[in-house]
Write an enzyme that holds these catalytic residues in place. Structure first.
Site, short mmCIF file in Angstrom:
data_model
loop_
_atom_site.label_atom_id
_atom_site.label_comp_id
_atom_site.label_asym_id
_atom_site.label_seq_id
_atom_site.Cartn_x
_atom_site.Cartn_y
_atom_site.Cartn_z
N TRP A 1 32.12 74.11 -11.74
CA TRP A 1 33.40 74.16 -12.39
C TRP A 1 33.45 73.74 -13.81
O TRP A 1 34.02 74.45 -14.50
CB TRP A 1 34.35 73.30 -11.46
CG TRP A 1 34.55 74.17 -10.04
CD1 TRP A 1 34.26 73.57 -8.79
CD2 TRP A 1 35.35 75.54 -9.95
NE1 TRP A 1 34.55 74.62 -7.98
CE2 TRP A 1 35.28 75.83 -8.41
CE3 TRP A 1 35.81 76.24 -11.01
CZ2 TRP A 1 35.63 77.02 -7.91
CZ3 TRP A 1 36.62 77.37 -10.27
CH2 TRP A 1 36.26 77.99 -9.19
N ASP B 1 39.52 67.79 -14.42
CA ASP B 1 39.95 68.89 -13.28
C ASP B 1 39.77 68.11 -12.04
O ASP B 1 38.46 67.85 -11.93
CB ASP B 1 38.91 69.91 -13.63
CG ASP B 1 39.08 70.92 -12.26
OD1 ASP B 1 39.97 70.78 -11.51
OD2 ASP B 1 38.24 71.98 -12.47
N LYS C 1 43.54 72.52 -2.00
CA LYS C 1 42.07 71.88 -1.59
C LYS C 1 43.07 70.50 -0.61
O LYS C 1 42.66 70.20 0.51
CB LYS C 1 41.13 71.34 -2.32
CG LYS C 1 40.22 72.32 -2.78
CD LYS C 1 40.26 73.07 -4.04
CE LYS C 1 39.38 74.23 -4.21
NZ LYS C 1 39.31 74.61 -5.60
C1 LIG Z 1 38.97 75.40 -6.36
C2 LIG Z 1 38.53 74.64 -7.85
C3 LIG Z 1 39.14 75.50 -9.00
C4 LIG Z 1 39.64 77.12 -9.06
O1 LIG Z 1 40.98 76.95 -8.67
P1 LIG Z 1 41.83 78.33 -8.77
O2 LIG Z 1 43.12 77.98 -7.98
O3 LIG Z 1 40.71 79.33 -7.67
O4 LIG Z 1 41.96 78.97 -10.09
C5 LIG Z 1 38.90 74.83 -10.33
N1 LIG Z 1 38.03 73.55 -10.16
C6 LIG Z 1 37.84 72.94 -9.19
C7 LIG Z 1 37.03 71.73 -9.31
C8 LIG Z 1 38.10 73.78 -8.00
O5 LIG Z 1 37.60 73.04 -6.71
#
Ligand SMILES: *Cc1c(COP(=O)(O)O)cnc(C)c1O
Length: 368
Positions: free
Chosen positions: A101, A175, A199
Site C-alpha cells: 500500500w 494510511d 475494513k
Molecule cells: C484497502 C486499503 C486501501 C484501498 O482502499 P480502497 O477503498 O480500495 O481505495 C488503501 N490502503 C490500505 C492500507 C488498505 O488496506
C-alpha cells in the site's frame, strides 16, 4: 442461524448486532417513515445521524479539537491522490515504504509531487520495519507518508515515529485504513490520517479523513473542489452528497465499539485488548507449528492481517476447501504474497480465531 466466520481483508465482516439493527431499521428509521437511504442529507434526521457518528468517533479515537473529521468518498486509493493535491504544494514528499500500500501511495503521489523513498523494506520482502533513525528525511519534505498497517504484507507500526525527534518538522500522514479504531492513535505525532471504512468501520463507500486544521487551505489549483479538504471541512462533509447509508452504518459500528468492555476498559482500549488476545492466539499457534509459517518480524506483526503459509504449498487447495466447509471463509492470501491470510478486524470475535486455530490443527493431523 449461525453465520460462518469471514476472514476477508475487505470489505470485511461487520458486527452481527450492527447488521441486525440495520435490518430492523431498514424500512422505517425510528418512525421517520423512511429508510436512511431515502433521506435528504440536509434533513434533520440524517443530520442528527451524521453528527452523532462524528461525535462518537471523536470520542472513541480521542481526536483533539484542532483536528477536523471529514467523511469523504473515493477510498484509500483516491486519498493517495487527494493527499498530495492538498498537502504537497507541488513539492517533495517522503515515503516510508513498508509494503504494497505505501508503495502504491508513492507512485500515485508522484503525479502531483516529487515522491521520494525515504526508507524501504522491499529487500526483505516487506517483512520488517526500517528503524526511524535510518530514514532519509529531506528538509524540504512537505509531509512524510507511511502506511501504519500494511494489509497485504501484515506489517504494523506499533508505535508511530516522532518526526520532530528525528529533526523533521514536516507533518506525518498515515494510511490507517486497515487498523483504524483497532487501537488508540497518538495524535501528537500525526498531521493527517485517512482510511477507507470497509475494513474496520462499516461498508465500502465511506472514507474517513482526520486532518489538523493548519493543513487545510493549501490545495493545488487543479484539486477538484469536492476533494479540497478545506471545502469539505467548511461544508461539514456535505459539499457534495456524502455516502449517507455508509455513514449511518459506521455510526452504528461506533456505538457498538463504545459498548465494548475488557478488563475494566471500554471502547477502543477494550477492543485493543481483544485484538491483542486474538492475534496472540493465532501467532503463537503458527510459531509453535512445523506445518505453518509466518515470515514477518515479531516486533512489527499486524494484529489485523495475518499472512501465513503452509510449508508444503501443494496442500493449499485442500486447506482452503476444508476451511470453507468448516465455515471459515476468505482465507486465501493476496495474489502478490500467496499462501493464506486471516484478517481479524474488530468485528471478528475471539471464537472465530479459536475456530480457525482448531481447524488448522485438525487439518495438519489429517495430512500426516
Ligand atoms: C484497502 C486499503 C486501501 C484501498 O482502499 P480502497 O477503498 O480500495 O481505495 C488503501 N490502503 C490500505 C492500507 C488498505 O488496506
Amino acid at each position: 442461524m449461525t453465520r460462518p466466520y469471514n476472514f476477508s481483508a475487505g470489505p470485511a465482516a461487520m458486527p452481527e448486532s450492527v447488521l441486525r439493527l440495520a435490518a430492523v431499521e431498514m424500512l422505517d428509521w425510528q418512525g421517520s417513515g423512511m429508510s436512511v437511504m431515502e433521506m435528504s442529507h440536509r434533513g434533520k434526521a440524517f443530520m442528527s445521524i451524521c453528527e452523532t457518528a462524528e461525535r462518537d468517533l471523536r470520542e472513541l479515537l480521542a481526536v483533539p479539537s484542532q483536528f477536523r473529521i471529514l467523511f469523504m468518498q473515493g477510498g484509500g486509493l483516491a486519498e493517495n491522490a487527494i493527499v498530495p493535491l492538498n498537502l504537497s504544494r507541488g513539492g517533495a514528499v517522503d515515503f516510508v515504504v513498508t509494503g504494497g500500500w505505501s508503495q502504491k501511495s508513492a507512485k500515485e503521489a508522484n503525479k502531483y509531487a516529487t515522491a521520494r523513498i525515504a526508507a524501504s523494506n522491499e529487500a526483505d520482502g516487506h517483512t520488517s520495519l526500517p528503524t526511524p533513525a535510518s530514514w532519509k528525511l529531506g528538509k524540504d519534505a512537505q509531509y512524510v507518508h507511511l502506511c501504519s498497517n500494511e494489509t497485504i504484507h501484515g506489517v504494523e507500526f506499533h508505535e508511530l515515529p516522532d518526526l520532530k525527534a528525528l529533526g523533521c518538522d514536516a507533518p506525518l500522514v498515515i494510511d490507517f485504513s486497515s487498523h483504524v479504531a483497532s487501537r488508540p492513535v497518538d495524535w501528537s505525532r500525526v498531521g493527517l490520517a485517512f482510511g477507507g471504512a470497509q475494513k474496520n468501520l462499516g461498508p465500502a463507500g465511506l472514507t474517513l479523513v482526520v486532518v489538523r486544521e493548519d493543513l487545510l487551505g493549501h490545495a493545488l489549483a487543479v484539486c477538484p473542489s469536492a476533494f479540497d479538504y478545506k471545502t469539505v471541512a467548511d461544508n461539514g462533509s456535505m459539499y457534495n452528497t456524502p455516502p449517507t447509508y455508509a455513514i449511518y452504518m459506521a455510526g452504528l459500528t461506533f456505538q457498538w465499539l463504545k459498548r465494548q468492555t475488557a478488563g475494566g476498559l471500554s471502547g477502543v482500549a477494550a477492543i485493543e485488548q481483544q485484538n491483542k488476545a486474538k492475534a496472540e492466539l493465532l501467532y503463537s499457534f503458527i510459531d509453535n507449528s512445523q506445518f505453518y509459517q509466518n515470515k514477518v518480524a515479531k516486533d512489527c506483526r499486524s494484529r489485523m492481517n495475518i499472512p501465513f503459509f503452509l510449508r508444503d504449498e501443494a496442500r493449499n487447495e485442500a486447506f482452503l476447501s476444508g476451511a470453507q466447509a468448516a465455515g471459515l471463509l476468505q482465507l486465501k492470501g493476496h495474489k502478490s504474497v500467496g499462501g493464506m491470510r486471516a484478517s481479524i478486524y474488530n468485528a471478528m470475535p475471539l471464537e472465530g480465531v479459536q475456530a480457525l486455530v482448531s481447524y488448522m490443527r485438525e487439518f495438519e493431523m489429517t495430512q500426516a
